[in-house]
Design a protein around this motif. Sequence first.
Motif, short mmCIF file in Angstrom:
data_model
loop_
_atom_site.label_atom_id
_atom_site.label_comp_id
_atom_site.label_asym_id
_atom_site.label_seq_id
_atom_site.Cartn_x
_atom_site.Cartn_y
_atom_site.Cartn_z
N MET B 1 0.87 -1.17 0.22
CA MET B 1 -0.01 -0.01 0.02
C MET B 1 0.76 1.30 0.04
O MET B 1 0.62 2.14 -0.85
N LEU B 2 1.75 1.36 0.91
CA LEU B 2 2.81 2.35 1.16
C LEU B 2 3.61 2.73 -0.19
O LEU B 2 4.25 1.99 -0.70
N GLY B 3 3.21 3.93 -0.78
CA GLY B 3 4.09 4.19 -1.76
C GLY B 3 5.24 5.15 -1.63
O GLY B 3 5.60 5.18 -0.49
N ARG B 4 5.44 5.77 -2.61
CA ARG B 4 6.71 6.98 -2.52
C ARG B 4 6.53 8.04 -1.58
O ARG B 4 5.20 8.24 -1.16
N LEU B 5 7.68 8.25 -1.03
CA LEU B 5 7.61 9.51 -0.04
C LEU B 5 7.21 10.80 -0.93
O LEU B 5 8.30 11.26 -1.50
N ASN B 6 6.19 11.42 -0.85
CA ASN B 6 5.86 12.70 -1.49
C ASN B 6 6.72 13.82 -0.97
O ASN B 6 7.29 14.79 -1.77
N HIS B 7 6.74 13.87 0.41
CA HIS B 7 7.39 14.86 1.10
C HIS B 7 7.53 14.70 2.61
O HIS B 7 6.84 14.04 3.19
N VAL B 8 8.70 15.57 2.86
CA VAL B 8 8.82 15.69 4.29
C VAL B 8 8.45 17.03 4.78
O VAL B 8 8.99 18.18 4.18
N ALA B 9 7.71 17.23 5.90
CA ALA B 9 7.15 18.62 5.89
C ALA B 9 7.84 19.18 7.50
O ALA B 9 7.81 18.32 8.48
N ILE B 10 8.44 20.31 7.44
CA ILE B 10 9.17 20.81 8.37
C ILE B 10 8.66 22.17 8.97
O ILE B 10 8.42 22.83 7.98
N ALA B 11 7.83 22.17 10.09
CA ALA B 11 7.21 23.30 10.62
C ALA B 11 8.46 24.14 11.00
O ALA B 11 9.54 23.94 11.96
N VAL B 12 8.20 25.61 10.85
CA VAL B 12 9.36 26.61 11.27
C VAL B 12 8.67 27.83 11.72
O VAL B 12 7.41 28.19 11.02
N PRO B 13 9.13 28.56 12.55
CA PRO B 13 8.39 29.78 13.12
C PRO B 13 8.51 31.03 12.21
O PRO B 13 7.70 31.86 12.02
N ASP B 14 9.70 31.02 11.12
CA ASP B 14 9.69 31.98 10.23
C ASP B 14 10.39 31.80 9.16
O ASP B 14 11.57 31.09 8.85
N LEU B 15 9.50 31.66 8.11
CA LEU B 15 9.62 30.94 6.87
C LEU B 15 10.77 31.73 5.89
O LEU B 15 11.52 31.10 5.29
N ALA B 16 10.92 33.03 6.29
CA ALA B 16 11.96 33.78 5.38
C ALA B 16 13.36 33.27 5.96
O ALA B 16 14.49 33.18 5.19
N ALA B 17 13.61 33.26 7.40
CA ALA B 17 14.52 32.80 7.96
C ALA B 17 15.13 31.60 7.92
O ALA B 17 16.18 31.15 7.18
N ALA B 18 14.09 30.46 7.83
CA ALA B 18 14.44 29.08 7.30
C ALA B 18 14.75 29.10 5.80
O ALA B 18 15.57 28.18 5.72
N SER B 19 14.06 29.75 5.02
CA SER B 19 14.36 29.76 3.62
C SER B 19 15.81 30.02 3.46
O SER B 19 16.64 29.42 2.55
N ALA B 20 16.22 31.22 3.94
CA ALA B 20 17.66 31.62 3.85
C ALA B 20 18.58 30.45 4.38
O ALA B 20 19.85 30.40 3.61
N ILE B 21 18.48 29.87 5.40
CA ILE B 21 19.19 28.82 6.05
C ILE B 21 19.41 27.62 4.75
O ILE B 21 20.50 27.25 4.53
N TYR B 22 18.26 27.22 4.49
CA TYR B 22 18.25 26.04 3.26
C TYR B 22 18.83 26.75 1.99
O TYR B 22 19.60 26.00 1.39
#
Lengths: 134, 134
Positions: B1-22
């Motif tokens: 039943m279990l297929g491909r891993l579509n995504h891993v979700a990471i919750a962040v308090p500040d999307l702009a700051a997290a985006s800059a890190i990635y």
Amino acid sequence: MLGRLNHVAIAVPDLAAASAIYRNTLGAKLTEPQMLPEHGVTVVFIDVGNTKIELLEPLGVDSPIAAFLAKNPSGGMHHVCYEVPDIVAARDRLKEQGARILGDGEPKIGAHGKPVLFLHPKDFNGTLIELEQE
Amino acid sequence: MLGRLNHVAIAVPDLAAASAIYRNTLGAKLTEPQMLPEHGVTVVFIDVGNTKIELLEPLGVDSPIAAFLAKNPSGGMHHVCYEVPDIVAARDRLKEQGARILGDGEPKIGAHGKPVLFLHPKDFNGTLIELEQE
């Protein structure tokens, strides 16, 4: 720099029980448990086609996942592992950017026989990131 | 039943700051932020080749990730999403096995325009699992 997602690791208190859930309830295909005493874990791999899920159970007295399971007794997502083309270049770039490498900062041979490093979760939004040489 | 891993979700308090890190520290390629008011999140996708990482920031007063961030103020791995060929068949099989579906048990249209369900983390070793119709 960041390459493919090699695996998502899930720490579990009871590998046999967790394996049964993935096999029977979720219909996943699992490998036999592998004891990795040098890493302090017993591991089962789940191949989901495009990447792997690793179920980790503590092994021995100094398991690196013991503290995590003490905080999360029923288990939880422990780390994600990305592949990088050159782990030493990646490490040096990360250090230049001010990111902290766990341990002594030198790559160790990981569960797949390739050099790995772990990055400090406080520098990456609470996510423990493993880097593995491609 | 279990297929491909579509995504891993990471919750962040500040999307702009997290985006800059990635983007800057990890050298990843990110999409522009997308506000999804019906899901209570603003999301940035990171394509890592074989799957996606989703950075999630709360949007609005009833964000489903607000409680998680209250417990994990710097963020953390929030859920994993697997693809399944038939989400209603998957749901029925899971219920037969005694697994709990969150909400009213009916698939909702998710962030990718496809039906999704969330499974109770207590039934899966503390891991919040999203299933998405292929």
